[in-house]
Design a protein around this motif. Structure first.
Motif: not given
Length: 268
Positions: A178-189, A211-220, A247-249
């Motif tokens: 899910i997160l890779k697709k969101i990032v590759s399509d330039g969509k928001g979370f 960890n969901i946020l950390l992974r999203y950030k890691e994927l770009g 989010l800041l953390d």
């Protein structure tokens, strides 16, 4: 700070007054709000009322803009509820109007409403949670006219498990897809704070898994919106300070809102 997800009396499941919502947002110090009323074709039990009159909606939004801007930015939004058989019909309606923000969401699981009593009976948590994430993945692979993915954790709201929390580690393959697709399509979370209301039922309030946020950030991933999913004035901006800190953390420096289908970033 913008509340990017709320429902007025125009939605079949809300009775919130538009003007009271705006006044409440101002009192809470928000800079803008997005009314994202429902487009949910073939919603079980509400088939005749689950689609609003968007001509009327647009007139209301223009009236609000004239009265409240620039002090309070009014975002014209829509939340589309996707099921496999309504995608084309949904597109036809969405394409008729000029929205600032389109949220794509899953509200119905294999023809059933998770808010209905008995939905979770005899269903293991991992089975129903994984099925919900599968439907989100199907949605973003088959419906492209949207800006942000709404409430991935919607499924926890009425769940009757003692610990309702949804954890990245338990569904990492689905989350990654899910997160890779969101990032590759330039969509928001979206972080949807309504999923973390206290139900006062003696069970713990679910915990948002960082960890969901950390992974999203890691994927770009960079585009994060906050939305209260309010159906009443009291929940506008619910827990925004807590989630801004999260989010800041997690390493994010900005939150976003949308204007003319483009993300606008505000520093946390």
């Amino acid at each position: 700070m913008f509340d990017n997800h709320m429902h007025s009396f125009l939605s079949f499941d809300s009775d919130m007054d538009l003007y009271k919502a705006c006044e409440t947002a101002l009192k809470k110090g928000l800079n803008g709000i997005a009314f994202t009323d429902h487009l949910d074709y073939d919603f079980p039990g509400y088939e005749d009322v689950s689609v609003i009159d968007f001509d009327k909606y647009m007139k209301y939004m223009d009236l609000l803009k004239n009265q409240y801007e620039p002090g309070l930015k009014i975002i014209k939004g829509i939340e589309v509820g996707i099921q496999p058989h309504v995608i084309n019909k949904t597109l036809e309606t969405v394409n008729k109007y000029e929205f600032d923000l389109i949220i794509a969401s899953i509200h119905v699981v294999d023809g059933k409403d998770p808010y209905e009593k008995g939905f979770y009976d005899n269903l293991p948590k991992n089975k129903i949670y994984s099925r919900y994430l599968e439907l989100i993945l199907f949605m973003i692979n088959n419906y492209s006219n949207y800006d942000i993915v709404g409430h991935f954790d919607f499924i926890i709201r009425k769940a009757n498990y003692y610990d309702r929390s949804l954890k990245y580690a338990d569904y990492s393959d689905l989350f990654d897809a899910i997160l890779k697709k969101i990032v590759s399509d330039g969509k928001g979370f979206e972080i949807n704070t309504r999923s973390y209301l206290n139900r006062n039922d003696g069970k713990p309030v679910p915990v948002y898994d960082k960890n969901i946020l950390l992974r999203y950030k890691e994927l770009g991933g960079e585009i994060i919106t906050l939305g209260s999913d309010s159906h009443s004035e009291e929940h506008i901006g619910y827990k925004f300070e807590d989630f801004s800190k999260l989010l800041l953390d997690s390493g994010f420096k900005y939150v976003a809102h949308y204007e003319n289908r483009k993300p606008v970033f505000t520093r946390l």
